[in-house]
Scaffold this motif. Structure first.
Motif, PDB file in Angstrom:
ATOM      1  N   GLN A   1       0.842  -1.210   0.000  1.00 18.72           N
ATOM      2  CA  GLN A   1       0.000   0.000   0.000  1.00 18.72           C
ATOM      3  C   GLN A   1       0.875   1.256   0.000  1.00 18.72           C
ATOM      4  O   GLN A   1       0.560   2.241  -0.664  1.00 18.72           O
ATOM      5  CB  GLN A   1      -0.907   0.006   1.224  1.00 18.72           C
ATOM      6  CG  GLN A   1      -2.066  -0.973   1.128  1.00 18.72           C
ATOM      7  CD  GLN A   1      -2.860  -1.005   2.418  1.00 18.72           C
ATOM      8  OE1 GLN A   1      -2.287  -1.034   3.506  1.00 18.72           O
ATOM      9  NE2 GLN A   1      -4.170  -0.999   2.300  1.00 18.72           N
ATOM     10  N   ARG A   2       1.972   1.200   0.738  1.00 21.80           N
ATOM     11  CA  ARG A   2       2.872   2.372   0.749  1.00 21.80           C
ATOM     12  C   ARG A   2       3.462   2.614  -0.630  1.00 21.80           C
ATOM     13  O   ARG A   2       3.637   3.749  -1.048  1.00 21.80           O
ATOM     14  CB  ARG A   2       4.023   2.151   1.730  1.00 21.80           C
ATOM     15  CG  ARG A   2       3.597   2.255   3.152  1.00 21.80           C
ATOM     16  CD  ARG A   2       4.802   2.147   4.025  1.00 21.80           C
ATOM     17  NE  ARG A   2       4.432   1.531   5.284  1.00 21.80           N
ATOM     18  CZ  ARG A   2       5.141   1.648   6.394  1.00 21.80           C
ATOM     19  NH1 ARG A   2       6.236   2.333   6.402  1.00 21.80           N
ATOM     20  NH2 ARG A   2       4.750   1.065   7.495  1.00 21.80           N
ATOM     21  N   GLN A   3       3.774   1.521  -1.343  1.00 18.23           N
ATOM     22  CA  GLN A   3       4.304   1.741  -2.681  1.00 18.23           C
ATOM     23  C   GLN A   3       3.216   2.337  -3.581  1.00 18.23           C
ATOM     24  O   GLN A   3       3.510   3.167  -4.444  1.00 18.23           O
ATOM     25  CB  GLN A   3       4.872   0.432  -3.253  1.00 18.23           C
ATOM     26  CG  GLN A   3       5.810   0.612  -4.413  1.00 18.23           C
ATOM     27  CD  GLN A   3       6.939   1.626  -4.172  1.00 18.23           C
ATOM     28  OE1 GLN A   3       6.697   2.835  -3.999  1.00 18.23           O
ATOM     29  NE2 GLN A   3       8.166   1.150  -4.167  1.00 18.23           N
ATOM     30  N   ARG A   4       1.958   1.954  -3.357  1.00 15.06           N
ATOM     31  CA  ARG A   4       0.859   2.579  -4.116  1.00 15.06           C
ATOM     32  C   ARG A   4       0.780   4.078  -3.811  1.00 15.06           C
ATOM     33  O   ARG A   4       0.488   4.889  -4.691  1.00 15.06           O
ATOM     34  CB  ARG A   4      -0.474   1.898  -3.784  1.00 15.06           C
ATOM     35  CG  ARG A   4      -0.603   0.513  -4.398  1.00 15.06           C
ATOM     36  CD  ARG A   4      -1.844  -0.213  -3.917  1.00 15.06           C
ATOM     37  NE  ARG A   4      -1.780  -1.608  -4.316  1.00 15.06           N
ATOM     38  CZ  ARG A   4      -2.344  -2.115  -5.417  1.00 15.06           C
ATOM     39  NH1 ARG A   4      -3.074  -1.334  -6.194  1.00 15.06           N
ATOM     40  NH2 ARG A   4      -2.216  -3.379  -5.722  1.00 15.06           N
ATOM     41  N   ILE A   5       1.030   4.439  -2.562  1.00 12.23           N
ATOM     42  CA  ILE A   5       1.038   5.870  -2.202  1.00 12.23           C
ATOM     43  C   ILE A   5       2.161   6.575  -2.974  1.00 12.23           C
ATOM     44  O   ILE A   5       1.979   7.663  -3.531  1.00 12.23           O
ATOM     45  CB  ILE A   5       1.241   6.049  -0.674  1.00 12.23           C
ATOM     46  CG1 ILE A   5       0.054   5.457   0.084  1.00 12.23           C
ATOM     47  CG2 ILE A   5       1.420   7.528  -0.322  1.00 12.23           C
ATOM     48  CD1 ILE A   5       0.300   5.274   1.584  1.00 12.23           C
ATOM     49  N   GLY A   6       3.331   5.916  -3.034  1.00 16.09           N
ATOM     50  CA  GLY A   6       4.461   6.491  -3.787  1.00 16.09           C
ATOM     51  C   GLY A   6       4.130   6.651  -5.264  1.00 16.09           C
ATOM     52  O   GLY A   6       4.534   7.627  -5.904  1.00 16.09           O
ATOM     53  N   ILE A   7       3.380   5.702  -5.799  1.00 18.42           N
ATOM     54  CA  ILE A   7       2.996   5.773  -7.215  1.00 18.42           C
ATOM     55  C   ILE A   7       2.002   6.920  -7.416  1.00 18.42           C
ATOM     56  O   ILE A   7       2.115   7.699  -8.365  1.00 18.42           O
ATOM     57  CB  ILE A   7       2.410   4.421  -7.678  1.00 18.42           C
ATOM     58  CG1 ILE A   7       3.492   3.334  -7.637  1.00 18.42           C
ATOM     59  CG2 ILE A   7       1.813   4.538  -9.079  1.00 18.42           C
ATOM     60  CD1 ILE A   7       2.980   1.913  -7.816  1.00 18.42           C
ATOM     61  N   ALA A   8       1.034   7.051  -6.487  1.00 17.94           N
ATOM     62  CA  ALA A   8       0.055   8.154  -6.596  1.00 17.94           C
ATOM     63  C   ALA A   8       0.778   9.500  -6.534  1.00 17.94           C
ATOM     64  O   ALA A   8       0.445  10.428  -7.273  1.00 17.94           O
ATOM     65  CB  ALA A   8      -0.975   8.036  -5.475  1.00 17.94           C
ATOM     66  N   ARG A   9       1.768   9.589  -5.659  1.00 16.84           N
ATOM     67  CA  ARG A   9       2.542  10.840  -5.548  1.00 16.84           C
ATOM     68  C   ARG A   9       3.249  11.161  -6.867  1.00 16.84           C
ATOM     69  O   ARG A   9       3.256  12.312  -7.313  1.00 16.84           O
ATOM     70  CB  ARG A   9       3.575  10.705  -4.423  1.00 16.84           C
ATOM     71  CG  ARG A   9       4.525  11.870  -4.329  1.00 16.84           C
ATOM     72  CD  ARG A   9       5.464  11.762  -3.153  1.00 16.84           C
ATOM     73  NE  ARG A   9       6.285  10.560  -3.200  1.00 16.84           N
ATOM     74  CZ  ARG A   9       7.141  10.209  -2.256  1.00 16.84           C
ATOM     75  NH1 ARG A   9       7.266  10.952  -1.175  1.00 16.84           N
ATOM     76  NH2 ARG A   9       7.855   9.098  -2.372  1.00 16.84           N
ATOM     77  N   ALA A  10       3.815  10.120  -7.505  1.00 15.90           N
ATOM     78  CA  ALA A  10       4.514  10.351  -8.780  1.00 15.90           C
ATOM     79  C   ALA A  10       3.536  10.767  -9.873  1.00 15.90           C
ATOM     80  O   ALA A  10       3.865  11.584 -10.734  1.00 15.90           O
ATOM     81  CB  ALA A  10       5.270   9.083  -9.190  1.00 15.90           C
TER      82      ALA A  10
END
Ligand code: SF4
Length: 323
Positions: A161-170
């Motif tokens: 989920q944290r990596q999904r947050i990183g993807i949303a940020r990008a």
């Protein structure tokens, strides 16, 4: 494929090592040593190699997170290497990064909404308030998270989920190129496939171009259109993905590939075990950097660096065996 969106020409990055009585430069780490490649719009280039080979440094130079020592970087015909001010700000919007470690790359004191929306504010894309919240919710939903996640903190989420947050940020600033810097290396194998599938879906939805960095050829196999293999600061082979996996022409690629498990138990692949470790990038070996570990090394390999040359259509390798 379309025209090149990104063009990297003879990129060099040396890190100085300071020492001595007056703290002057006493040596240099040759992290990236003359790397050239292009990525077409909508394409995924996998960039693979052992840790310390310079692949992440290459990605960071492209985004100007670190300054290159020499070479050129062109994005959509614009010079990234010398860009400044407003030009650089616009380029930054178009080129984003997803970091390897979803635990370390998110500020634990910021809510997910603030993390994902930070660049919207920096680039003045929406005003604070309703528009901001709507856009953040849209981004979270795009990556498979929920609207109510925006008021929570990173520690409340799993690694995936944290990596999904990183993807949303990008994605927040609608980039065209995303440097995916080992985005699944820190995740469980079961989660890796989900994140890679998500990246593939997003690529199609938003026509994204990826530089996908990994240390393992198996990770990039399905997502990459082409794959480049790096060893000690240099690209040793670059080819369309299917061809590289079916007919690798460089001994280092052959060794990396021999370690990739094959799902079909009836097919056997002989493992090539490389002797020794990657040499010190402060003092790389003369000639072919790979010669101390290469099972096919010849006399000329110790003094003459092989050039990266075409061995088949679109397939380049740097090895004297291909001369
Ligand atoms: Fe091996 Fe020589 Fe080819 Fe380098 S140039 S990979 S040492 S055979």
């Amino acid at each position: 494929m379309n025209e090149a969106l990104l063009r990297v020409v003879n990129l060099v990055k040396y890190f100085p090592i300071k020492g001595g009585l007056i703290g002057g430069e006493v040596a240099r780490v040759h992290a990236v040593d003359g790397v050239s490649f292009t990525i077409a719009a909508g394409e995924t280039l996998g960039l693979v190699g052992e840790s310390g080979c310079g692949k992440s440094t290459t990605g960071r130079c492209i985004l100007r997170l670190i300054a290159p020592t020499a070479g050129e970087i062109w994005f959509d015909g614009r010079d990234v290497t010398n860009a400044e001010g407003e030009t650089m700000r616009r380029l930054c919007r178009n080129m984003q990064i997803i970091f390897q470690d979803p635990y370390a790359s998110l500020n634990p004191r910021m809510t997910v909404g603030a993390i994902v929306g930070e660049s919207l504010v920096i680039h003045r894309l929406v005003k604070r308030g309703r528009d901001f919240e709507d856009r953040v919710v849209q981004l979270l939903e795009t990556v498979g998270l929920h609207a109510d996640h925006m008021r929570r903190y990173p520690h409340e989420f799993s690694g995936g989920q944290r990596q999904r947050i990183g993807i949303a940020r990008a994605l927040a600033v609608s980039p065209r190129l995303v440097v995916c810097d080992e985005p699944v290396s820190a995740l469980d194998v079961s989660i890796q496939a989900q994140v890679i599938n998500l990246l593939e879906d997003l690529q199609e939805q938003f026509n994204l171009t990826y530089l996908f960095i990994a240390h393992d050829l198996s990770v990039v196999e399905h997502i990459s259109d082409r794959v480049a293999v790096m060893y000690l600061g240099r690209i040793v082979e670059i080819a369309p993905a299917q061809e590289l996996y079916a007919a690798p022409r460089h001994p280092y690629t052959q060794a990396l590939l021999s370690a990739v498990p094959i799902p079909d138990p009836t097919v056997a692949r002989q493992r090539i075990v490389l002797q020794g470790d990657v040499p010190n990038p402060i003092n790389p070996p003369a000639g072919c950097h790979f010669h101390p570990r290469c099972p096919h090394a010849m006399e000329r390999c110790r003094s003459e660096a092989p050039l990266l040359r075409e061995v088949a259509a679109g397939h380049l390798a740097a090895c004297h065996l291909n001369d």
